[in-house]
Enzyme design. Structure first.
Site, PDB file in Angstrom:
ATOM      1  N   GLY A 196       0.817  -1.224   0.000  1.00 27.86           N
ATOM      2  CA  GLY A 196       0.000   0.000   0.000  1.00 27.86           C
ATOM      3  C   GLY A 196       0.843   1.263   0.000  1.00 27.86           C
ATOM      4  O   GLY A 196       0.530   2.234   0.684  1.00 27.86           O
ATOM      5  N   ALA A 199       2.561   2.907  -5.304  1.00 31.34           N
ATOM      6  CA  ALA A 199       2.207   1.995  -6.394  1.00 31.34           C
ATOM      7  C   ALA A 199       0.911   1.238  -6.096  1.00 31.34           C
ATOM      8  O   ALA A 199       0.014   1.155  -6.955  1.00 31.34           O
ATOM      9  CB  ALA A 199       3.343   1.005  -6.631  1.00 31.34           C
ATOM     10  N   GLU A 217       8.464  12.196  -4.583  1.00 35.53           N
ATOM     11  CA  GLU A 217       7.574  13.345  -4.422  1.00 35.53           C
ATOM     12  C   GLU A 217       7.605  14.281  -5.619  1.00 35.53           C
ATOM     13  O   GLU A 217       6.965  15.316  -5.604  1.00 35.53           O
ATOM     14  CB  GLU A 217       7.972  14.090  -3.139  1.00 35.53           C
ATOM     15  CG  GLU A 217       8.087  13.133  -1.962  1.00 35.53           C
ATOM     16  CD  GLU A 217       7.929  13.769  -0.603  1.00 35.53           C
ATOM     17  OE1 GLU A 217       8.590  14.771  -0.362  1.00 35.53           O
ATOM     18  OE2 GLU A 217       7.117  13.247   0.198  1.00 35.53           O
ATOM     19  N   LYS A 238       4.940  21.957 -10.700  1.00 34.78           N
ATOM     20  CA  LYS A 238       6.332  21.808 -11.146  1.00 34.78           C
ATOM     21  C   LYS A 238       6.382  22.080 -12.652  1.00 34.78           C
ATOM     22  O   LYS A 238       5.698  21.404 -13.419  1.00 34.78           O
ATOM     23  CB  LYS A 238       6.802  20.379 -10.836  1.00 34.78           C
ATOM     24  CG  LYS A 238       8.146  20.025 -11.432  1.00 34.78           C
ATOM     25  CD  LYS A 238       8.518  18.568 -11.150  1.00 34.78           C
ATOM     26  CE  LYS A 238       9.776  18.154 -11.868  1.00 34.78           C
ATOM     27  NZ  LYS A 238      10.047  16.711 -11.762  1.00 34.78           N
ATOM     28  N   THR A 275      11.028   9.755 -12.850  1.00 33.71           N
ATOM     29  CA  THR A 275      10.233   8.930 -13.766  1.00 33.71           C
ATOM     30  C   THR A 275       9.608   7.687 -13.134  1.00 33.71           C
ATOM     31  O   THR A 275       8.899   6.952 -13.811  1.00 33.71           O
ATOM     32  CB  THR A 275      11.119   8.466 -14.937  1.00 33.71           C
ATOM     33  OG1 THR A 275      12.300   7.886 -14.387  1.00 33.71           O
ATOM     34  CG2 THR A 275      11.465   9.617 -15.848  1.00 33.71           C
ATOM     35  N   ILE A 297       7.287   7.252 -10.664  1.00 31.38           N
ATOM     36  CA  ILE A 297       5.819   7.281 -10.545  1.00 31.38           C
ATOM     37  C   ILE A 297       5.205   7.226 -11.952  1.00 31.38           C
ATOM     38  O   ILE A 297       4.182   6.584 -12.173  1.00 31.38           O
ATOM     39  CB  ILE A 297       5.362   8.522  -9.750  1.00 31.38           C
ATOM     40  CG1 ILE A 297       5.824   8.375  -8.295  1.00 31.38           C
ATOM     41  CG2 ILE A 297       3.840   8.709  -9.819  1.00 31.38           C
ATOM     42  CD1 ILE A 297       5.611   9.607  -7.427  1.00 31.38           C
TER      43      ILE A 297
END
Ligand SMILES: Cc1cc2nc3c(=O)[nH]c(=O)nc-3n(C[C@H](O)[C@H](O)[C@H](O)COP(=O)(O)OP(=O)(O)OC[C@H]3O[C@@H](n4cnc5c(N)ncnc54)[C@H](O)[C@@H]3O)c2cc1C
Length: 496
Positions: free
Chosen positions: A10, A13, A47, A76, A342, A344
């Site tokens: 948990g 991902a 993050e 961002k 990269t 996430i």
């Protein structure tokens, strides 16, 4: 058709998978359960994202403003690289275009023809995203019909813990059942080899038709049960360690992740509403943990908010990301390193492909093969992009950078770099900003596109100057990023 699906893990991902699957198959009677252990916890980093995260938010139908408030996110617009070519260099990887095509020729070709002339700015500064990021300004691209509006894009920095909690609430509202428990082992079907059930420390056994391994680096199912082999890429990606250390927030906020090279790797700085995420990524073969921590502490802008967190990793990927009836998502399936944010995105890519190829018949071997092919292709594309940052350096201050410069490159990357070095030719399958990163690293092509000379140099220079002036006028209307966040009801205070 799969009826019962279990996600083990948990972290980011696991909850991203639970949220996306529960939204996509909400009318198909798919029963989703997620097992996680509070005692074990999550990795607690991750993050900084790339603009693809907005597609994920759209898939979930998330209200972006609520998402920003709940996850203490900041927009961002770019990544700023300091010290990656020579120690004194800075450049941006901006999200969106740099300049605009002129007579159907890439902007960087015109820039190349003028780069040594007075009054010509560093390449990536001809972009709305880089310039606004540096000035600490932000606006949504959609909020103006100015010519420059569609030329930039944005992603988010967010608090990883709050993001998982936000998605958990979302997924549970769509029927995902959360099981708190510690996984001990699995039973397999002796005929098919498929995983049949997971056994928990509580004594419970959880059966399902299909499993997602989201157990992070442990890869408890893909590796522990199904023995999917790990391919190491340490030969090219030498960093294998990280130290994460948050500090209190510095205002005004700026919309970029800062990646600053150091003698054996680099440091990250990620501004959130309530704190700054900092960390050092380094190669344990070239610098000790003590020296890496010392370098990180010396460069911290305010007092640390926690104890340093130490993480080791092996850059690479699992050769079969989907094996039998189990798909790995997140760190269980592979990890390159945090540069270019990269990981996430790769989680999102895997979930998207799983949704597209979701098993609809008992024999899913074809879609499984295709899934593995697509994931491998994407991992390799991202891998080569990251390797390029290390390979194209001109630093002489440490053995680490010299070794990075002298390593032999993967074949495809060597070819692409040769193409760029020759005449600035960008591989169309690579990222749109490839030229910005190559030029930022001082990879300057020998020649430029012959069509550029059809226009006199004075006219070319005038166009570049006009672009800069128009962009500056456009950005001057953006609010300061702090004000923009406050207007959404964001809390820029230091509370956790
Ligand atoms: C130093 C560093 C910096 C990073 N920075 C970025 C970044 O800026 N951007 C980005 O996109 N990515 C980044 N990443 C990657 C990012 O952190 C991960 O992609 C993301 O957090 C997903 O992790 P995960 O969910 O796969 O694993 P984890 O967060 O490790 O989650 C694993 C889950 O499995 C559970 N679990 C494990 N064992 C058991 C068990 N026996 N029983 C039950 N449950 C169990 C845990 O409790 C947890 O819930 C970074 C990674 C590192 C190492």
């Amino acid at each position: 058709m799969i009826r019962n699906l279990v996600i083990l893990g948990g972290g980011t991902a696991g909850w991203m998978a639970a949220a996306a699957l529960s939204q996509t198959f909400r009318h198909d009677g798919l029963n989703i359960r997620l097992i996680e252990s509070d005692e074990i916890g999550t990795i607690g980093v991750g993050e900084s994202t790339i603009p693809a995260i907005r597609d994920f938010n759209r898939l979930l139908g998330i209200d972006e403003q609520e998402f920003i408030r709940e996850t203490r996110a900041t927009p961002k617009l770019a990544i700023k690289f300091s010290g990656w070519g020579r120690p004194e260099d800075h450049y941006f990887h901006p999200f969106g275009q740099v300049g605009h095509d002129i007579h159907a020729v890439d902007f960087h070709q015109y820039w190349l023809s003028l780069r040594n002339e007075a009054g010509i700015a560093e390449f990536s500064r001809y972009s709305i995203a880089a310039e606004a990021a540096e000035q600490g300004r932000f606006s949504l691209p959609s909020q103006s019909n100015n010519f420059w509006s569609p030329t930039f894009n944005y992603a988010f920095h967010f608090d990883a813990g709050l993001y998982a909690a936000y998605l958990r609430k979302y997924a549970q509202a769509r029927g995902v059942e959360r099981i708190e428990g510690k996984y001990l082992g699995a039973d397999r079907n002796p005929e098919t080899g498929n995983i049949a059930r997971l056994n928990l420390a509580s004594g419970a056994s959880i059966e399902a038709d299909f499993f997602i391994d989201a157990t992070g680096f442990r890869a408890l199912l893909l590796n522990g049960v199904l023995d999917s082999q790990y391919e190491s890429w340490k030969e090219w990606l030498k960093c294998d360690s990280a130290i994460a250390l948050p500090c209190s927030s510095a205002k005004p906020l700026k919309a970029f992740t800062h990646a600053t090279a150091h003698s054996a790797g680099w440091r990250w700085r990620i501004p959130l509403q309530h704190r700054v995420g900092n960390g050092s990524v380094y190669s344990s073969e070239y610098i000790s943990q003590e020296d890496a921590l010392d370098d990180l502490l010396k460069n911290l802008e305010s007092e640390p908010l926690a104890e340093p967190r130490y993480i080791s990793f092996l850059p690479g990927m699992r050769q079969e990301q989907w094996k039998h009836n189990c798909v790995g998502v997140g760190l269980s399936s592979g990890f390159l390193e945090p540069l270019e944010s990269t990981s996430i995105y790769l989680i999102q890519f895997a979930i998207q492909k799983l949704i597209e190829y979701f098993p609809v018949s008992p024999d899913f071997s074809l879609t499984q093969t295709e899934f593995n092919l697509q994931l491998t292709k994407e991992y390799l594309r991202v891998r080569d992009f990251i390797i390029m940052h290390y390979a194209e350096n001109q630093r002489d201050d440490s053995v680490f950078w010299q070794d990075c410069r002298n390593m032999s490159l993967p074949e495809g990357l060597a070819y692409r770099q040769a193409m760029f070095r020759n005449a600035g030719i960008v591989d169309p399958t690579q990222y749109g900003v490839y030229a910005a990163v190559c030029l930022g690293q001082n990879l300057i092509p020998e020649f430029y596109d012959a069509r550029v000379n059809e226009m006199p140099a004075t006219e070319r220079k005038k166009i570049l100057q006009e672009i800069k002036l128009e962009q500056e006028a456009f950005i001057s209307r953006f609010p300061k990023m702090d004000d923009w966040l406050l207007s959404l009801g964001a809390n820029l205070g230091a509370t956790k």
